[in-house]
Design an enzyme around this catalytic site. Sequence first.
Site, PDB file in Angstrom:
ATOM      1  N   GLY A   1       2.545   2.127  10.671  1.00  0.00           N
ATOM      2  CA  GLY A   1       3.441   3.270  10.481  1.00  0.00           C
ATOM      3  C   GLY A   1       4.194   3.670  11.734  1.00  0.00           C
ATOM      4  O   GLY A   1       4.798   4.735  11.782  1.00  0.00           O
TER       5      GLY A   1
ATOM      6  N   GLU B   1      -6.641   4.481   8.309  1.00  0.00           N
ATOM      7  CA  GLU B   1      -6.463   5.918   8.038  1.00  0.00           C
ATOM      8  C   GLU B   1      -7.739   6.509   7.455  1.00  0.00           C
ATOM      9  O   GLU B   1      -8.083   7.660   7.717  1.00  0.00           O
ATOM     10  CB  GLU B   1      -5.255   6.122   7.099  1.00  0.00           C
TER      11      GLU B   1
ATOM     12  N   HIS C   1      -9.390   0.962   5.382  1.00  0.00           N
ATOM     13  CA  HIS C   1      -8.074   1.173   6.012  1.00  0.00           C
ATOM     14  C   HIS C   1      -8.261   2.086   7.221  1.00  0.00           C
ATOM     15  O   HIS C   1      -9.071   3.012   7.200  1.00  0.00           O
ATOM     16  CB  HIS C   1      -7.116   1.799   4.996  1.00  0.00           C
TER      17      HIS C   1
ATOM     18  N   SER D   1       3.622  -2.278  10.202  1.00  0.00           N
ATOM     19  CA  SER D   1       5.091  -2.263  10.295  1.00  0.00           C
ATOM     20  C   SER D   1       5.738  -3.582   9.890  1.00  0.00           C
ATOM     21  O   SER D   1       6.710  -4.018  10.507  1.00  0.00           O
ATOM     22  CB  SER D   1       5.537  -1.834  11.705  1.00  0.00           C
TER      23      SER D   1
ATOM     24  N   GLY E   1       2.913  -1.253   4.231  1.00  0.00           N
ATOM     25  CA  GLY E   1       2.886   0.171   3.904  1.00  0.00           C
ATOM     26  C   GLY E   1       4.285   0.664   3.588  1.00  0.00           C
ATOM     27  O   GLY E   1       4.805   0.466   2.491  1.00  0.00           O
ATOM     28  N   GLY E   2       4.927   1.270   4.582  1.00  0.00           N
ATOM     29  CA  GLY E   2       6.240   1.910   4.410  1.00  0.00           C
ATOM     30  C   GLY E   2       7.254   1.064   3.655  1.00  0.00           C
ATOM     31  O   GLY E   2       7.937   1.566   2.742  1.00  0.00           O
TER      32      GLY E   2
ATOM     33  N   GLU F   1      -5.028  -5.320  10.858  1.00  0.00           N
ATOM     34  CA  GLU F   1      -4.017  -4.281  11.010  1.00  0.00           C
ATOM     35  C   GLU F   1      -4.254  -3.538  12.322  1.00  0.00           C
ATOM     36  O   GLU F   1      -5.046  -2.583  12.362  1.00  0.00           O
ATOM     37  CB  GLU F   1      -4.121  -3.273   9.864  1.00  0.00           C
TER      38      GLU F   1
ATOM     39  N   ASN G   1       0.866  -1.183   0.000  1.00  0.00           N
ATOM     40  CA  ASN G   1       0.000   0.000   0.000  1.00  0.00           C
ATOM     41  C   ASN G   1       0.901   1.230   0.000  1.00  0.00           C
ATOM     42  O   ASN G   1       1.524   1.540   1.008  1.00  0.00           O
ATOM     43  CB  ASN G   1      -0.881  -0.036   1.264  1.00  0.00           C
ATOM     44  N   TRP G   2       0.948   1.897  -1.144  1.00  0.00           N
ATOM     45  CA  TRP G   2       1.863   3.039  -1.267  1.00  0.00           C
ATOM     46  C   TRP G   2       1.320   4.289  -0.563  1.00  0.00           C
ATOM     47  O   TRP G   2       2.014   5.290  -0.473  1.00  0.00           O
ATOM     48  CB  TRP G   2       2.124   3.361  -2.737  1.00  0.00           C
ATOM     49  N   LYS G   3       0.076   4.252  -0.139  1.00  0.00           N
ATOM     50  CA  LYS G   3      -0.579   5.404   0.496  1.00  0.00           C
ATOM     51  C   LYS G   3      -0.402   6.650  -0.390  1.00  0.00           C
ATOM     52  O   LYS G   3      -0.330   6.521  -1.603  1.00  0.00           O
ATOM     53  CB  LYS G   3      -0.013   5.650   1.895  1.00  0.00           C
TER      54      LYS G   3
END
Length: 253
Positions: A172, A96, A94, A212, A233-234, A166, A8-10
């Site tokens: 993150g 976020e 998600h 993470s 993600g990251g 998640e 997930n590149w956000k």
Amino acid sequence: MIPFIAGNWKMHMTNEEGVALARRVRDLVGENRDVEIVIAPPFTSLSDVKRAIEGSTIRLAAQNVFWEREGAFTGEISPPMLKAIGCEYVIVGHSERRRIFGESDEDVNRKLIATLKEGMRPILCVGETIEERRAGKTLEVVRRQVDKGLQGIHGREIKDVIIAYEPVWAIGTGETATPEQAEEVHCSIKEWLFEGFGFEEAKDCRVIYGGSVKPENIDALMAESNIDGALVGGASLKAESFARIVNFRHTKT
Ligand code: PEP
């Protein structure tokens, strides 16, 4: 059931940067058939990234969708629009989106249904906050999100849903749930799915972990019997780290 690893590149990567990243990921893992590999760039680079991964085994996901097919919904993107440019998956719910944009379980459910109706596969994100975990409410919260998120879907559709557990406190933050903490929740999710949809229908629904995930912890997470993959993600923003995650060491017993 093959493992499922999604990046997930956000809200990262311009179109040009995204295409370069997708090409690099393709060079590293684009022929892998042992893992279902999915990348979720921002809307603005979906089309060009799709072209960059054409012919490889990598699949395309969107990070969000609106539930209506078309109309006066300024700023929104519909399921047919995503389908038409080659998206096969859509991330819904998600944390976020729930926390920053106020999406409710009902909104998430509408998005999930609309995604399935369009012939794409939803990645339903669920997970508790740190306060909820400390209050001993993890399973209660996750169960509510799973039940409401999946409301109204038919038994035969559950195999097309991917559930991403998640924990919000692990997204993150660099803090990962231990493999045992994740396994406990994954195990419960699978039990609820078997209860609700029957073993035969639900056995192919993958439950993946997110929060993470990195090259250093993927092997231990994937060694747990009920962790079927990861939402990253990251670490998906660096082709080498994402590739190392995709190439996790198979130690499941
Ligand atoms: C995510 O965006 O779904 C996620 C799990 O992020 P990160 O890996 O950066 O914690």
